[in-house]
Design an enzyme around this catalytic site. Structure first.
Site, PDB file in Angstrom:
ATOM      1  N   ASP A 122      15.169  -8.863  26.215  1.00  0.00           N
ATOM      2  CA  ASP A 122      14.729  -7.757  27.058  1.00  0.00           C
ATOM      3  C   ASP A 122      13.659  -8.189  28.057  1.00  0.00           C
ATOM      4  O   ASP A 122      13.135  -7.361  28.800  1.00  0.00           O
ATOM      5  CB  ASP A 122      14.255  -6.564  26.211  1.00  0.00           C
ATOM      6  CG  ASP A 122      13.407  -6.978  25.029  1.00  0.00           C
ATOM      7  OD1 ASP A 122      13.022  -8.166  24.946  1.00  0.00           O
ATOM      8  OD2 ASP A 122      13.116  -6.122  24.179  1.00  0.00           O
TER       9      ASP A 122
ATOM     10  N   HIS B 299       9.447  -5.414  14.909  1.00  0.00           N
ATOM     11  CA  HIS B 299       8.421  -4.360  14.867  1.00  0.00           C
ATOM     12  C   HIS B 299       8.241  -3.768  13.467  1.00  0.00           C
ATOM     13  O   HIS B 299       7.275  -3.054  13.216  1.00  0.00           O
ATOM     14  CB  HIS B 299       8.777  -3.213  15.818  1.00  0.00           C
ATOM     15  CG  HIS B 299       8.771  -3.602  17.265  1.00  0.00           C
ATOM     16  ND1 HIS B 299       7.685  -4.171  17.881  1.00  0.00           N
ATOM     17  CD2 HIS B 299       9.743  -3.527  18.212  1.00  0.00           C
ATOM     18  CE1 HIS B 299       7.975  -4.410  19.156  1.00  0.00           C
ATOM     19  NE2 HIS B 299       9.230  -4.033  19.380  1.00  0.00           N
TER      20      HIS B 299
ATOM     21  N   ASP C 264      10.738 -12.099  22.756  1.00  0.00           N
ATOM     22  CA  ASP C 264      11.093 -10.719  23.104  1.00  0.00           C
ATOM     23  C   ASP C 264      10.021 -10.161  24.050  1.00  0.00           C
ATOM     24  O   ASP C 264       8.854 -10.546  23.964  1.00  0.00           O
ATOM     25  CB  ASP C 264      11.145  -9.886  21.820  1.00  0.00           C
ATOM     26  CG  ASP C 264      11.688  -8.486  22.040  1.00  0.00           C
ATOM     27  OD1 ASP C 264      12.878  -8.265  21.747  1.00  0.00           O
ATOM     28  OD2 ASP C 264      10.918  -7.620  22.503  1.00  0.00           O
TER      29      ASP C 264
ATOM     30  N   HIS D 190       8.623  -7.458  24.033  1.00  0.00           N
ATOM     31  CA  HIS D 190       7.609  -6.710  23.279  1.00  0.00           C
ATOM     32  C   HIS D 190       6.927  -7.618  22.261  1.00  0.00           C
ATOM     33  O   HIS D 190       7.538  -8.554  21.747  1.00  0.00           O
ATOM     34  CB  HIS D 190       8.267  -5.543  22.526  1.00  0.00           C
ATOM     35  CG  HIS D 190       9.017  -4.613  23.411  1.00  0.00           C
ATOM     36  ND1 HIS D 190      10.388  -4.685  23.579  1.00  0.00           N
ATOM     37  CD2 HIS D 190       8.598  -3.587  24.183  1.00  0.00           C
ATOM     38  CE1 HIS D 190      10.779  -3.744  24.419  1.00  0.00           C
ATOM     39  NE2 HIS D 190       9.719  -3.054  24.802  1.00  0.00           N
TER      40      HIS D 190
END
Ligand SMILES: [Zn+2]
Length: 625
Positions: free
Chosen positions: A563, A439, A476, A478
């Protein structure tokens, strides 16, 4: 690639972060970048890694292993030959040359003046002083006490090699008289000595190197070792990292010199000289080179039965260091040091750990961080940590005093893994690091991420190894908005992300396809919450595989967040550990088909400690196959 273009969409990060912190007050994204690649056949032509130090000196990574030290047919002080274990260390590729010595404003004592010639007429203590100056120049702890000249082997700075280290490096796995065999007629190709030197030293690196890439180990100038000389040393030497006598009058010299016979250039030949003589009387055939200990087995491990031969390279690398636990987040934050503890415990409990080659990372140099992040941001991270600031940029990303240092080592972990793959020390590698990275933007921390490890790794591959095309697969839960942003207009990096959508950080729609020359080199496959193994496998087979094979990467990186696993604290997906194994197999197969299996994966997110550790285990099992 697919066909349609699109403008890069601007995401209102601040709004999204706010929403994120409302809905996920303890938001955190753990980033595991997993490097994996295909296994290579056993390679006996082992070539150790070469690094360039901060002060610009090339050093060779000498792997740990057994040395048959001495020679039963040699002189009295070389007998009996005996086996000793040598821990890994770094050694200068060349003898220290005059221009390097002058950097530290030390008077150059050399007789045969030339910037590239080996330094000579150097007494032992001035060589030790140079080691200390060079250590200080690189922020390392000096090894020598400048009053007693005793060596602290625990320090991480430069020192002179022990006699055993010197012989081990010189032999490079051989047991013959010279590192090239027993035929003395070949010595002219490897050494400057009495028969070919014309009575002087010569610039270093002109003759052939030994099998590990070290130059002038035979001839040119004799080299100081750290040990005091003892004629009977070989009768009493310890069997592990022998360091010579505690006291003595003379220091050991190794390697022969421009004025000496072929016999004096043998790998096991020993000579000595008073250790603290007057520079004016020092010998113009004596120089030195430096070594540095590789603590925590940083370089490699080898099979003790190989008797000093090169280590096998078919293992999977595992980058880890306890320093990653020193990035402290707030109490109850899901991106906690416990994530890595759980992974290591799991691998140990299930017997995988001894099968991996554990690689110790070093901090990334700032120049590499600057390939992705602004100078202003890097400085802001540093100062914020030093000042004890609680959060970086948003409540998502808590920091502690050591977070800057740890983040440098997280990025550096990528380099360690990439180097190990490129040097064929390992087949592939997984980096168990934190803080995560995908990120992080050029000038801003986000979603538990400080520096964008995988993006920095891609630039490192391109710049250091001149490999053009890098594939980044990001599974991931996200979207890796930071990675997307770095390479959005860049056709040399294919970024492929599949993620829960809509979800934090708000980016990652199908319509974000890259811009300019990078158009269609950014591929997002958003999936609804609740997707599981079969959904992901379908995406990897039908969408990832065709474009990846068409792109034909030179290196594959995986932003391996776990995740998306079933039961994660933040994510809403249902991938099982076996599902991750299948995704790993697909990505590994792409690397095998395109780039000799070169693959490194790095941890991103994953917040259910048990599910994450189980998934990492299955991921690594596939890498190890
Ligand atoms: Zn995540």
């Amino acid at each position: 690639m697919s066909e349609v273009g699109n403008q890069k969409s601007e995401i209102k990060y601040s709004v999204l972060c706010f929403l994120f912190s409302v809905f996920c007050p303890l938001s955190s994204v753990l980033c595991l970048l997993v490097f994996s690649g295909c296994r290579k056949a056993e390679d006996t032509s082992y070539k150790p890694e070469v690094i360039t130090t901060k002060t610009g000196i090339e050093m060779v990574a000498i792997p740990a292993g057994w040395l048959l030290m001495g020679d039963d047919n040699g002189a009295a002080d070389e007998r009996p030959a005996h086996k000793v274990w040598i821990s890994a260390f770094w050694m200068d590729k060349y003898e220290v040359v005059q221009e390097q010595f002058r950097i530290y404003q030390l008077p150059d004592p050399s007789h045969f003046k030339n910037p590239k010639n080996p330094l000579e007429r150097i007494n032992w203590s001035d060589a030790a002083l140079y080691c200390n100056d060079r250590s200080r120049a690189e922020g390392l702890e000096p090894c020598y006490d400048e009053q007693t000249w005793q060596c602290n082997f625990e320090a991480n700075g430069y020192r002179l090699p022990t006699e055993a280290e010197w012989e081990y490096a010189c032999r490079a796995g051989t047991t013959t008289k010279y590192s090239f065999g027993n035929d003395v007629r070949k010595l002219k190709a490897y050494a400057w000595f009495a028969e070919n030197s014309s009575g002087k030293t010569h610039p270093v690196g002109q003759k052939k190197p030994n099998p590990w890439g070290l130059y002038d180990m035979h001839g040119n100038v004799a080299e100081w070792c750290n040990d005091f000389y003892s004629e009977s040393y070989y009768k009493q030497s310890p069997d592990r990292d022998p360091k010579g006598l505690v006291e003595g009058e003379e220091k050991v010299l190794r390697g022969g010199a421009w004025n000496l016979s072929a016999d004096s250039c043998r790998s096991s030949y020993r000579a000595s000289d008073p250790s603290l003589n007057d520079t004016c009387l020092a010998n113009d055939a004596i120089g030195f080179r430096c070594v540095r200990s590789a603590h925590n087995n940083a370089i490699t491990q080898s099979n003790p039965e190989q008797n000093g031969l090169a280590p096998q390279i078919s293992k999977t690398g595992f980058v880890y260091d306890d320093i990653y636990l020193e990035h402290k987040t707030t109490s109850g934050h899901p991106e906690s040091p416990q994530r890595l503890v759980a992974i290591v415990e799991k691998l140990k409990a299930n017997g995988l750990y001894p099968e991996l080659l554990v690689l110790s990372p070093e901090p990334a140099a700032r120049e590499w961080i600057e390939t992705v992040h602004s100078l202003h941001y890097i400085e802001r991270v540093k100062v914020s940590c030093e000042n004890g600031t609680a959060y970086l940029d948003s409540l998502d990303t808590p920091i502690s005093k050591k977070s800057y240092e740890v983040a440098l080592v997280a990025a550096g972990g990528m380099f360690t893994a990439i180097d190990a793959v490129m040097q064929k020390k390992v087949a592939n590698a997984f980096c168990a690091v934190r803080p995560p990275g995908h990120h992080a933007l050029s000038d801003r921390a986000m979603g538990f991420c400080i520096f964008n490890n995988v993006a920095i790794g891609a630039r490192y591959i391109q710049k250091k190894y001149k490999l053009q095309k890098v594939l980044i697969v990001d599974w991931d839960v996200h979207h890796g908005n930071g990675t997307q942003a770095v390479f959005y207009d860049d056709p040399t990096v294919l970024y492929f992300s599949t993620h829960q959508y809509p979800f934090y950080p708000g980016t990652g729609s199908k319509a974000e396809k890259g811009s300019g020359k990078g158009l269609n080199y950014n591929i997002n496959v958003p999936l609804p919450a609740g997707s599981g193994d079969s959904d992901y496998i379908k995406v990897f087979r039908e969408k990832l595989e065709p474009v990846a094979l068409e792109f034909s990467p030179d290196f594959v990186l995986v932003s391996a967040g776990f995740d998306a696993c079933k039961g994660d604290v933040l994510g809403g997906m249902n991938i099982t550990p076996q599902g991750f194994a299948q995704l790993t197999q697909i990505v590994k197969s792409i690397a095998q088909k395109c780039c000799e299996g070169r693959l490194v994966s790095i941890l991103e997110g994953g917040y259910n400690l048990d599910a994450q550790a189980a998934s990492v285990e299955e991921h690594i099992r596939v890498l190890m196959k």
